[in-house]
Design a protein around this motif. Structure first.
Motif, PDB file in Angstrom:
ATOM      1  N   TYR A  32       0.829  -1.198   0.000  1.00 49.67           N
ATOM      2  CA  TYR A  32       0.000   0.000   0.000  1.00 49.67           C
ATOM      3  C   TYR A  32       0.868   1.254   0.000  1.00 49.67           C
ATOM      4  N   ASN A  33       0.252   2.361  -0.412  1.00 45.54           N
ATOM      5  CA  ASN A  33       0.855   3.673  -0.215  1.00 45.54           C
ATOM      6  C   ASN A  33      -0.230   4.614   0.281  1.00 45.54           C
ATOM      7  N   ARG A  34       0.097   5.899   0.410  1.00 38.64           N
ATOM      8  CA  ARG A  34      -0.837   6.835   1.038  1.00 38.64           C
ATOM      9  C   ARG A  34      -2.020   7.186   0.143  1.00 38.64           C
ATOM     10  N   GLY A  35      -2.010   6.664  -1.078  1.00 38.83           N
ATOM     11  CA  GLY A  35      -3.143   6.891  -1.961  1.00 38.83           C
ATOM     12  C   GLY A  35      -3.898   5.621  -2.295  1.00 38.83           C
ATOM     13  N   SER A  36      -3.641   4.543  -1.559  1.00 39.01           N
ATOM     14  CA  SER A  36      -4.271   3.253  -1.846  1.00 39.01           C
ATOM     15  C   SER A  36      -5.701   3.232  -1.315  1.00 39.01           C
ATOM     16  N   LEU A  37      -6.657   3.051  -2.205  1.00 44.63           N
ATOM     17  CA  LEU A  37      -8.060   3.006  -1.794  1.00 44.63           C
ATOM     18  C   LEU A  37      -8.364   1.749  -0.988  1.00 44.63           C
ATOM     19  N   ASP A  38      -7.702   0.636  -1.326  1.00 44.63           N
ATOM     20  CA  ASP A  38      -7.896  -0.584  -0.540  1.00 44.63           C
ATOM     21  C   ASP A  38      -7.464  -0.357   0.907  1.00 44.63           C
ATOM     22  N   ALA A  39      -6.355   0.377   1.075  1.00 46.76           N
ATOM     23  CA  ALA A  39      -5.880   0.666   2.433  1.00 46.76           C
ATOM     24  C   ALA A  39      -6.878   1.560   3.176  1.00 46.76           C
ATOM     25  N   LEU A  40      -7.454   2.538   2.464  1.00 45.56           N
ATOM     26  CA  LEU A  40      -8.438   3.422   3.091  1.00 45.56           C
ATOM     27  C   LEU A  40      -9.668   2.629   3.533  1.00 45.56           C
ATOM     28  N   GLN A  41     -10.127   1.723   2.697  1.00 43.46           N
ATOM     29  CA  GLN A  41     -11.274   0.885   3.066  1.00 43.46           C
ATOM     30  C   GLN A  41     -10.949   0.027   4.285  1.00 43.46           C
ATOM     31  N   GLU A  42      -9.739  -0.518   4.312  1.00 43.22           N
ATOM     32  CA  GLU A  42      -9.322  -1.337   5.445  1.00 43.22           C
ATOM     33  C   GLU A  42      -9.272  -0.502   6.725  1.00 43.22           C
ATOM     34  N   ASP A  43      -8.792   0.733   6.610  1.00 42.88           N
ATOM     35  CA  ASP A  43      -8.703   1.619   7.777  1.00 42.88           C
ATOM     36  C   ASP A  43     -10.091   1.966   8.323  1.00 42.88           C
ATOM     37  N   ILE A  44     -11.015   2.280   7.436  1.00 47.63           N
ATOM     38  CA  ILE A  44     -12.368   2.629   7.882  1.00 47.63           C
ATOM     39  C   ILE A  44     -13.019   1.439   8.565  1.00 47.63           C
ATOM     40  N   ARG A  45     -12.767   0.254   8.043  1.00 43.45           N
ATOM     41  CA  ARG A  45     -13.319  -0.958   8.669  1.00 43.45           C
ATOM     42  C   ARG A  45     -12.720  -1.154  10.062  1.00 43.45           C
ATOM     43  N   ALA A  46     -11.398  -0.978  10.185  1.00 47.14           N
ATOM     44  CA  ALA A  46     -10.720  -1.196  11.471  1.00 47.14           C
ATOM     45  C   ALA A  46     -11.171  -0.179  12.519  1.00 47.14           C
ATOM     46  N   VAL A  47     -11.285   1.089  12.119  1.00 42.49           N
ATOM     47  CA  VAL A  47     -11.697   2.119  13.072  1.00 42.49           C
ATOM     48  C   VAL A  47     -13.175   1.948  13.431  1.00 42.49           C
ATOM     49  N   GLY A  48     -14.003   1.677  12.422  1.00 42.02           N
ATOM     50  CA  GLY A  48     -15.428   1.505  12.672  1.00 42.02           C
ATOM     51  C   GLY A  48     -15.720   0.355  13.613  1.00 42.02           C
ATOM     52  N   GLN A  49     -14.897  -0.692  13.526  1.00 45.11           N
ATOM     53  CA  GLN A  49     -15.087  -1.856  14.385  1.00 45.11           C
ATOM     54  C   GLN A  49     -15.034  -1.465  15.863  1.00 45.11           C
ATOM     55  N   ARG A  50     -14.174  -0.497  16.203  1.00 45.79           N
ATOM     56  CA  ARG A  50     -13.987  -0.088  17.602  1.00 45.79           C
ATOM     57  C   ARG A  50     -14.738   1.195  17.946  1.00 45.79           C
ATOM     58  N   TRP A  51     -14.922   2.044  16.955  1.00 48.04           N
ATOM     59  CA  TRP A  51     -15.518   3.357  17.187  1.00 48.04           C
ATOM     60  C   TRP A  51     -16.899   3.255  17.826  1.00 48.04           C
ATOM     61  N   PHE A  52     -17.754   2.432  17.245  1.00 47.18           N
ATOM     62  CA  PHE A  52     -19.150   2.390  17.681  1.00 47.18           C
ATOM     63  C   PHE A  52     -19.348   1.579  18.959  1.00 47.18           C
ATOM     64  N   LYS A  53     -18.299   0.944  19.447  1.00 48.60           N
ATOM     65  CA  LYS A  53     -18.395   0.258  20.731  1.00 48.60           C
ATOM     66  C   LYS A  53     -18.216   1.221  21.904  1.00 48.60           C
ATOM     67  N   HIS A  54     -17.732   2.432  21.608  1.00 47.01           N
ATOM     68  CA  HIS A  54     -17.546   3.430  22.663  1.00 47.01           C
ATOM     69  C   HIS A  54     -18.893   4.024  23.063  1.00 47.01           C
ATOM     70  N   ASP A  55     -19.087   4.230  24.348  1.00 47.18           N
ATOM     71  CA  ASP A  55     -20.375   4.692  24.868  1.00 47.18           C
ATOM     72  C   ASP A  55     -20.799   6.046  24.301  1.00 47.18           C
ATOM     73  N   HIS A  56     -19.839   6.894  23.931  1.00 40.44           N
ATOM     74  CA  HIS A  56     -20.158   8.239  23.466  1.00 40.44           C
ATOM     75  C   HIS A  56     -20.224   8.350  21.946  1.00 40.44           C
ATOM     76  N   HIS A  57     -20.162   7.213  21.255  1.00 45.83           N
ATOM     77  CA  HIS A  57     -20.173   7.241  19.785  1.00 45.83           C
ATOM     78  C   HIS A  57     -21.458   6.605  19.278  1.00 45.83           C
ATOM     79  N   GLY A  58     -22.533   7.374  19.286  1.00 44.10           N
ATOM     80  CA  GLY A  58     -23.826   6.850  18.878  1.00 44.10           C
ATOM     81  C   GLY A  58     -24.352   7.475  17.607  1.00 44.10           C
ATOM     82  N   SER A  59     -23.449   8.026  16.763  1.00 46.77           N
ATOM     83  CA  SER A  59     -23.890   8.706  15.541  1.00 46.77           C
ATOM     84  C   SER A  59     -22.969   8.352  14.383  1.00 46.77           C
TER      85      SER A  59
END
Length: 558
Positions: A32-59
């Motif tokens: 990957y490099n800093r313009g890789s769309l596959d990497a961006l999709q992977e990052d959004i998946r990884a962050v989303g997996q944990r983001w919405f488990k936080h009590d203050h992230h309901g949106s």
């Protein structure tokens, strides 16, 4: 906003401390490099997996606004050459927002932003773009790949939020989206299956294989993809070793430079078994994230733990006595041994983790290690094992985790006597509670279930099998799923490259990579079945050979 800042830091601290997740993905692999769309999709998946488990992230809208995009380079996906009024990062966010709501036209998006001044400020717009500007940005400025990434990102966000119990603007489609969804094939033919498998294999491999990397320095002339391509190529034919495979691969590969067999092996030997396991677990995590977005993936399920051995070792094992060990059969044979934990039952049969087995390791250590991995990836209900794991300490450890188990028991004197009594009474089934001694006046409570085999070749107590379980006889029927792990081992060994090397790391890598190829095959098969039929049948629609060929031919590793 202070609260959101604190909660965001908590999420990214969690990601940084996670052993199998690297964010951002472009920095974790040379693929990957800093313009890789596959990497961006992977990052959004990884962050989303944990983001919405936080009590203050309901949106979901807050996620779109707060997700960091400063590191990503949109220039390669911007078809406008000169200076523009609106930045690509802001446009990317606003189109993800449009896709989250499922609006077909930009007018609905503009109307929504008109009534949400706080939202368009968070999107970094000084003024709201009008409908025609948004239309041109989407159809003329964004590349087709970037538009597809927006759709994928929105779908991922919706699924991760919904899985965490967060309210979403619309229900996400829990299957891959393609442009030919108007087909009406109820019984897909071979050509359609292969076409769909090709597209999905390409997608899955780009998500999974970046988890693997070699300990190479900078400035290498041969791309790292070529090594994984060669390793996959070795799995295409049975008993193909690295040297012979590398010579053939030179002619079949479209690459200008391909690795030599000895260089390929040397780079693998530089890895450690723990590095291989970490890469494997990260790859499987990515694979599970893909299949978990379908309704047909059974996240809660049954796992089977077992140990398989390589072919008997007949050479001199001096200096390798801790690695080439005696087999579980009472013979004089020695072999390398590997332990796995695999999903069985109605779930897609993925190998969740694999590990070497060394002399001196207890079965409790092996099972505990594999269950740690499995429970980190999926929800485990029941554990199936064969009779070599009928240790009271193993069973107690499983029970303390709150899990159920079914394990056949080796028949000792008391079990043989009971079986003889059952035979005399012509009784097919019998249950009794038993306490197993753990030491220091501690006991493990279990249930013994005697079951008569149908059409047994024996006429004595051997007509009976004895099982141990901590959840009653209802779980005994599930033990039949354990045969799937034996079937899985046959497929795994089919994918393994051949070697006569005694190097333990090389041997383990060949086994682990074969487990990964087998898991990719079954994941691709699930996704193809869901895409073509809307259902998942355990019997594969896509063959293993087809998947391997497509991995070599069409993907970034081939």
């Amino acid at each position: 906003m202070v609260l959101m800042s604190d909660s965001r830091r908590a999420v990214f601290r969690d990601i940084a401390q996670a052993p199998y997740t690297e964010w951002p993905a472009y920095d974790s692999t040379p693929l990957y490099n800093r313009g890789s769309l596959d990497a961006l999709q992977e990052d959004i998946r990884a962050v989303g997996q944990r983001w919405f488990k936080h009590d203050h992230h309901g949106s979901v809208e807050n996620f779109v606004c707060q997700y960091p995009l400063a590191y990503f380079r949109f220039a390669a996906h911007d078809r406008y050459g000169g200076a523009t009024r609106y930045k690509m990062k802001s446009l990317f966010r606003v189109f993800v927002l449009k896709e989250l709501h499922g609006w077909e036209h930009e007018t609905a998006l503009v109307d929504y932003l008109d009534h949400r001044s706080d939202l368009y400020e968070q999107l970094a717009f000084e003024t709201i773009p009008d409908q025609s500007t948004l239309w041109r940005s989407w159809h003329e400025r964004f590349t087709a790949d970037l538009r597809e990434t927006v759709e994928t990102a929105a779908r991922t966000i919706l699924i991760k939020a919904q899985n965490a119990g967060v309210a979403v603007p619309r229900d996400p489609e829990r299957k891959l989206r393609h442009h030919d969804d108007d087909r009406e094939d109820s019984d897909p033919d071979d050509q359609l299956v292969l076409k769909q498998a090709e597209e999905i294999t390409d997608h899955v491999s780009h998500v999974v294989f970046p988890a693997f990397s070699l300990n190479r320095g900078g400035g290498c002339e041969i791309h790292e993809n070529a090594y994984w391509s060669l390793q996959t190529y070795l799995g295409l034919r049975e008993n193909l070793a690295a040297n012979e495979g590398a010579r053939s691969f030179v002619h079949e590969s479209t690459r200008e430079r391909t690795p030599l067999g000895h260089a390929h092996r040397d780079h693998i030997r530089d890895l450690s078994t723990e590095q291989i396991r970490e890469m494997y677990r990260q790859a499987v995590r990515q694979l599970i994230d893909e299949v978990a977005e379908t309704e047909e993936f059974f996240r809660a399920g049954i796992v089977a733990i077992d140990i398989t051995k390589a072919d008997p070792f007949t050479g001199d094992r001096t200096g390798h006595e801790d690695e080439i060990i005696g087999t579980k059969e009472n013979t004089d044979e020695y072999a390398y041994q590997w332990a796995t934990v695999q999903l069985v039952g109605n779930a897609v049969p993925l190998v969740l983790d694999a590990r070497p087995v060394r002399k001196g390791e207890t079965r409790k250590e092996i099972v505990e290690d594999l269950l740690d991995s499995a429970e980190d990836l999926v929800h485990v209900d029941n554990v199936l094992m064969d009779r070599e794991f009928d240790s009271q300490h193993v069973l107690e450890m499983i029970s303390q985790r709150g899990l159920s188990y079914v394990v056949p028991k080796r028949m000792q004197t008391s079990e043989k006597a009971q079986a003889k009594r059952l035979l005399q009474r012509d009784q097919d089934r019998y249950e009794t509670d038993r306490k197993l001694h753990l030491g220091k006046n501690e006991w493990h409570k279990t249930t013994l279930i005697y079951r008569r085999k149908e059409d047994s070749e024996h006429d004595d107590h051997r007509q009976y099998s004895v099982f141990m379980t901590n959840r009653g006889s209802g779980h005994l029927t599930e033990y039949g799923y354990r045969w799937e792990i034996e079937s899985g081992y046959k497929s795994i060994k089919r994918f393994m490259a051949a070697t006569t090397s005694k190097d333990f790391v090389l041997r383990f890598f060949y086994f682990a990579f074969a487990c990964l190829l087998c898991s990719i095959w079954r994941a691709v098969d699930l996704l193809v079945q869901v895409e073509l039929t809307g259902e998942y049948e355990h019997s594969p629609l896509v063959t293993a050979d087809n998947t391997l060929t497509l991995l070599k031919k069409e993907t970034g590793i081939g």
